[in-house]
Design an enzyme around this catalytic site. Sequence first.
Site, mmCIF file in Angstrom:
data_model
loop_
_atom_site.group_PDB
_atom_site.id
_atom_site.type_symbol
_atom_site.label_atom_id
_atom_site.label_comp_id
_atom_site.label_asym_id
_atom_site.label_seq_id
_atom_site.Cartn_x
_atom_site.Cartn_y
_atom_site.Cartn_z
ATOM 1 N N ASP A 1 -10.100 3.603 1.841
ATOM 2 C CA ASP A 1 -10.271 3.009 3.177
ATOM 3 C C ASP A 1 -10.988 3.941 4.160
ATOM 4 O O ASP A 1 -11.775 3.470 4.992
ATOM 5 C CB ASP A 1 -8.909 2.609 3.765
ATOM 6 C CG ASP A 1 -8.370 1.321 3.138
ATOM 7 O OD1 ASP A 1 -9.179 0.499 2.680
ATOM 8 O OD2 ASP A 1 -7.140 1.152 3.112
ATOM 9 N N LYS B 1 0.805 -1.235 0.000
ATOM 10 C CA LYS B 1 0.000 0.000 0.000
ATOM 11 C C LYS B 1 0.834 1.280 0.000
ATOM 12 O O LYS B 1 0.387 2.300 -0.512
ATOM 13 C CB LYS B 1 -0.955 0.019 1.197
ATOM 14 C CG LYS B 1 -2.179 -0.862 1.014
ATOM 15 C CD LYS B 1 -3.138 -0.663 2.185
ATOM 16 C CE LYS B 1 -4.392 -1.481 2.009
ATOM 17 N NZ LYS B 1 -5.412 -1.160 3.021
#
Length: 276
Positions: free
Chosen positions: A102, A66
Amino acid sequence: MTVMTGLVGHPVSHSRSPLIHEYWLKEHQIRGCYNLVDLPCETLQHGLEKLRSDDYRGFNVTVPHKVSVMRLCDHVDDLAQSIGAVNTVTISGGQLYGTNTDSFGFVQNIKELIPTFDFSIGPALVLGAGGAARAVVQGLLEQDVPEIILCNRTLSKATEFLKLFNNTNELRIIDWQLRADYQVLSRINLLINTTSLGMTGKSSLDMDITHLHRDALVNDIVYAPLMTPLLQKAQMQGNRIVTGIGMLLHQARPAFQKWHGILPEVTTELRNLVSK
Ligand code: ATR
């Protein structure tokens, strides 16, 4: 033409994301696929070049890429920059566009399950200071949470975290030993566990939550198991709880929209399918 998308990570075989995307592809009658693309760190750059040349429309990114994927994207939007991680990439005109969904997933999960919940009426206590915590804090700031109390085992990581958010006024740090303190728990509106404690195979979170105000909401972003020991304890003492699986479901929605042009819904059927 089949629209190709997928998940890049290492490992990826355990992922529930294919279930989610394949459910929506079927529901919206889109000819597409969502593949698991297992790329160890040393093969990430080459692997992404392959996705680009294979005409992928985009891909999600999970552990451990990520952060490292950011430097391989041609563009990273402001949201992903402030979270410090990319979890969704769209490929357009041969260019890689990175964003992060997210924080949206975290907020929407709570809004879906407790529609009347008001983030802005009191402080939030965030346990953990890793990547997941960064997305959670970003979401809390967007929801006008007046005070965010960050509590992490390793204090230096919490201090680094504060710097990432430019020492914003809303954020303050407390010592890990104070996580169950009356002065803290009795005032908070929301408690979120972003650590890996409570996950299947890991030790559970050692925290006495008896001082928690009865109106406080408890959210665990761990979703395997669905009912973590923390959530069980909170439910037993009468606090409202939100499980973590919805964050996974909701973070997938804007990704699907970027690739296929439709913002899909989280149905009860999908929730049940992914919760199994
Ligand atoms: P993620 O990106 O999923 O947030 P991470 O960056 O590895 O994963 O962060 C994991 C978090 O869980 C960290 O806040 C970590 O605390 P440390 O910074 O002290 O390592 C927390 N964590 C993991 N195991 C823990 C434990 N046994 N006790 C307390 N906190 C723990």
